[in-house]
Design a protein around this motif. Structure first.
Motif: not given
Length: 297
Positions: A117-127
């Motif tokens: 879940f952290t990787a999913r949200d981090q990817t969305a925020i950092e894209t």
């Protein structure tokens, strides 16, 4: 049968109490008392709900794990306590395979879940935004901030927080009007590039629930869409020297018209161009064309 009936009757008022309590939670409570959430207001940015959801869900899972662990510990203490008349050591058990498997699998599932879940949200925020509406360059320095409005080719120089210390006793209040202020248009995709002139700093807008370190000689990026107009406090989140506590700034999220008016005010004040690396205090970083002397000179 009687015990089951008692448990059933006990569960009804407990469930009803929980339903009433949860229904009465404010917006701040539902979002883990994090900043950036107010009753009846939209989130400050497009990322704040995502960060809040990750934070609150993680704490709920950890609380459930804690309750189970505390319950098992108390149960073992009570059930396996020494009875009256007992002597010697209790029965010694070498291992319990089902429990060993349980203690291995459950933490593994939790860690993998948190990571996913952290990787999913981090990817969305950092894209990165493919086509940002506004590009901003923030430059940190001891102990203030410079803001470059890249597309408009104007800048806003900043000074560190000043205190009205007319009493000379150290009790003066911060002069808010003199803090560096970054203007952002509401509902626009913002790309913010981050640089540091001297030491490591960290750009933190508290209500955005988002911060990022700033390193000399390296450019980091933030991508955010402000969704609610207002003034939000910011500060350096990395200990950067003697006046670190005075390295404050504000972010004003305003309408498109107010943003354009601010840009024109900067242009009228003569702040045209960009504040670049020529003002950096470090002159020995790669790419700065620092003078080279031969050994022995």
């Amino acid at each position: 049968m009687r015990n089951n009936r008692r448990l059933r009757w006990a569960a009804i008022p407990i469930a009803a109490t929980l339903a009433v309590v949860l229904a009465g939670c404010t917006q701040a409570q539902l979002n883990g008392f994090l900043p950036g959430f107010e009753e009846g207001e939209s989130p400050v940015t497009n990322n704040t709900s995502m960060v809040s959801g990750l934070w609150v869900t993680s704490w709920i899972v950890l609380l459930v794990v804690g309750v189970i662990t505390w319950g098992l510990t108390i149960w073992a203490v009570i059930v396996y306590r020494r009875r009256k008349g007992q002597t010697g050591l209790p029965v010694q058990l070498r291992y319990n395979m089902p429990i060993e498997i349980f203690y291995t699998i459950v933490p593994l599932i939790l860690v993998l879940g948190f990571f996913a879940f952290t990787a999913r949200d981090q990817t969305a925020i950092e894209t990165p935004y493919a086509e940002p509406d506004v590009k901003i360059n923030v430059v940190a320095k001891q102990w203030a901030w410079d803001f470059n409005y890249v597309d408009e080719d104007v800048y806003s120089p900043g000074i560190q927080g000043q205190y009205d210390d007319s009493s000379n006793d150290g009790s003066g209040e911060l002069v808010e009007s003199e803090l560096p202020t970054l203007y952002l248009p509401v509902d626009k995709k913002i790309e913010i590039s981050l640089n540091a002139r001297d030491v490591i700093h960290s750009f933190w807008v508290i209500d955005f629930l988002y911060k990022k370190d700033m390193f000399p000689g390296k450019t980091n990026y933030m991508y955010v869409t402000p969704e609610r107009e207002g003034t939000y406090k910011g500060k350096c989140a990395e200990l950067c020297g003697e006046y670190h506590s005075a390295m404050l700034f504000n972010v004003k999220v305003v309408s498109e018209a107010e943003y354009e008016a601010h840009i024109q005010d900067l242009r009228d004040a003569g702040f045209e161009g960009q504040l670049g690396a020529e003002y950096d205090r470090n002159t020995n970083l790669p790419g700065t064309k620092a003078p080279v002397t031969e050994e022995g000179e």
